[in-house]
Design a protein around this motif. Sequence first.
Motif, PDB file in Angstrom:
ATOM      1  N   PHE A  14      89.937  19.911 193.902  1.00  0.00           N
ATOM      2  CA  PHE A  14      89.529  21.171 193.271  1.00  0.00           C
ATOM      3  C   PHE A  14      89.074  20.887 191.848  1.00  0.00           C
ATOM      4  O   PHE A  14      89.649  20.034 191.171  1.00  0.00           O
ATOM      5  N   GLY A  44     102.886  22.253 195.837  1.00  0.00           N
ATOM      6  CA  GLY A  44     101.657  21.720 195.253  1.00  0.00           C
ATOM      7  C   GLY A  44     101.065  20.530 195.984  1.00  0.00           C
ATOM      8  O   GLY A  44     100.099  19.925 195.523  1.00  0.00           O
ATOM      9  N   CYS A  45     101.626  20.178 197.166  1.00  0.00           N
ATOM     10  CA  CYS A  45     101.140  18.975 197.860  1.00  0.00           C
ATOM     11  C   CYS A  45      99.965  19.262 198.772  1.00  0.00           C
ATOM     12  O   CYS A  45      99.467  18.363 199.450  1.00  0.00           O
ATOM     13  N   GLY A  46      99.520  20.505 198.837  1.00  0.00           N
ATOM     14  CA  GLY A  46      98.317  20.801 199.617  1.00  0.00           C
ATOM     15  C   GLY A  46      98.570  21.466 200.959  1.00  0.00           C
ATOM     16  O   GLY A  46      97.670  21.531 201.794  1.00  0.00           O
ATOM     17  N   LYS A  47      99.774  21.994 201.167  1.00  0.00           N
ATOM     18  CA  LYS A  47     100.101  22.621 202.455  1.00  0.00           C
ATOM     19  C   LYS A  47      99.230  23.855 202.699  1.00  0.00           C
ATOM     20  O   LYS A  47      98.642  24.016 203.768  1.00  0.00           O
ATOM     21  N   SER A  48      99.154  24.722 201.714  1.00  0.00           N
ATOM     22  CA  SER A  48      98.330  25.930 201.882  1.00  0.00           C
ATOM     23  C   SER A  48      96.859  25.561 202.022  1.00  0.00           C
ATOM     24  O   SER A  48      96.123  26.186 202.789  1.00  0.00           O
ATOM     25  N   THR A  49      96.453  24.528 201.291  1.00  0.00           N
ATOM     26  CA  THR A  49      95.063  24.058 201.396  1.00  0.00           C
ATOM     27  C   THR A  49      94.766  23.629 202.831  1.00  0.00           C
ATOM     28  O   THR A  49      93.713  23.973 203.380  1.00  0.00           O
ATOM     29  N   ARG A 215     101.555  15.663 195.558  1.00  0.00           N
ATOM     30  CA  ARG A 215     100.119  15.605 195.301  1.00  0.00           C
ATOM     31  C   ARG A 215      99.655  14.257 194.768  1.00  0.00           C
ATOM     32  O   ARG A 215     100.311  13.715 193.875  1.00  0.00           O
TER      33      ARG A 215
HETATM   34  P1  ADP Z   1     101.178  23.919 198.392  1.00  0.00           P
HETATM   35  O1  ADP Z   1     100.828  25.016 199.334  1.00  0.00           O
HETATM   36  O2  ADP Z   1     101.660  22.677 199.091  1.00  0.00           O
HETATM   37  O3  ADP Z   1     102.148  24.342 197.338  1.00  0.00           O
HETATM   38  P2  ADP Z   1      98.394  24.167 197.610  1.00  0.00           P
HETATM   39  O4  ADP Z   1      97.622  23.758 198.794  1.00  0.00           O
HETATM   40  O5  ADP Z   1      98.505  25.613 197.334  1.00  0.00           O
HETATM   41  O6  ADP Z   1      99.846  23.468 197.639  1.00  0.00           O
HETATM   42  O7  ADP Z   1      97.749  23.509 196.313  1.00  0.00           O
HETATM   43  C1  ADP Z   1      97.583  22.111 196.128  1.00  0.00           C
HETATM   44  C2  ADP Z   1      97.056  21.881 194.734  1.00  0.00           C
HETATM   45  O8  ADP Z   1      95.720  22.352 194.655  1.00  0.00           O
HETATM   46  C3  ADP Z   1      97.828  22.623 193.654  1.00  0.00           C
HETATM   47  O9  ADP Z   1      97.877  21.815 192.514  1.00  0.00           O
HETATM   48  C4  ADP Z   1      97.019  23.860 193.407  1.00  0.00           C
HETATM   49  O10 ADP Z   1      97.161  24.317 192.086  1.00  0.00           O
HETATM   50  C5  ADP Z   1      95.608  23.346 193.652  1.00  0.00           C
HETATM   51  N1  ADP Z   1      94.729  24.412 194.182  1.00  0.00           N
HETATM   52  C6  ADP Z   1      94.895  25.067 195.347  1.00  0.00           C
HETATM   53  N2  ADP Z   1      93.889  25.951 195.569  1.00  0.00           N
HETATM   54  C7  ADP Z   1      93.084  25.851 194.477  1.00  0.00           C
HETATM   55  C8  ADP Z   1      91.867  26.482 194.090  1.00  0.00           C
HETATM   56  N3  ADP Z   1      91.288  27.399 194.860  1.00  0.00           N
HETATM   57  N4  ADP Z   1      91.320  26.113 192.906  1.00  0.00           N
HETATM   58  C9  ADP Z   1      91.885  25.178 192.139  1.00  0.00           C
HETATM   59  N5  ADP Z   1      93.025  24.529 192.447  1.00  0.00           N
HETATM   60  C10 ADP Z   1      93.625  24.853 193.601  1.00  0.00           C
END
Ligand code: ADP
Length: 263
Positions: A14, A44-49, A215
Amino acid sequence: MAPILEYRDLSKIFFKGNQQVHALDHVTAEVQEGELLAIVGPSGCGKSTLLNLSAGLMEPGTGDVLYRGRPLTGVNTQVSYVTQKDNLLPWRTVEDNVALPLQLGDRVRLSKDERRERVTRHIELVGLGGFEKHYPSELSGGMRKRAQLARSLVYEPEVLLMDEPFGALDAQLKLVLQAELLRTWEGTGRTLVFVTHDLTEAISIADRVIVMSSRPGRIQAIEHIDLPRPRDVFGIRFAPGFGDYFERLWSALREDIRHGQEV
Ligand code: ADP
Ligand code: MG
């Protein structure tokens, strides 16, 4: 079993202003059709991503997400997604929130009566019978989660993605909802991808657990959980074998934390 979702060498960076966040790093994994896969990893490891990519809501930087063998090119209409944030519409009652996916687009063509029947059946399924006319603000946190679950199940998707659905709930309620989720899922043949940061939760419910590193998120460990079903989430943590799974997966998580502190 054939994979329904495949992650092939996925990386995602990102850009925030002139800062870079490296969220996923060469993630390769498969989700098998019909399985309950839990993904565990630190915040913050990218699970939601990874879930966003599975739903086709964003594009990978490099690599591919395949659905039934085909690269995803847009929103994945075969999956439904219980997001981390509560996104019930506050101006709609429970039944109108649950009915929403049936009113959007033309994914499901149903008569008015069939639609009503489906909504009622799914509200009953998640234990919200009697609350059809309530608004989200009149519900407890657990009830709102149930309403979100009913809304995700109502169009009977092939895959359900759930992002830390019970993370904010107290320990007892969490167990109750885990039990209900298993009761709802077991025997349906549907695929469930369940993200959590709670290792006990993951082992209790899943067929397989993937541990991600901090991460940038990488796959740290994958473990098949051969505990019998139907499962009793209240008792399973005392079942033979549970402790071994916990120990192995915990050491994968801990190793990563230790490594993270050193660098
Ligand atoms: P998790 O769900 O494991 O806590 P995320 O997938 O939400 O982690 O996020 C992984 C990293 O990417 C985090 O550091 C988050 O801040 C960053 N991040 C997630 N989505 C965005 C976005 N749309 N823009 C910028 N940074 C993002
Ligand atoms: Mg998240």
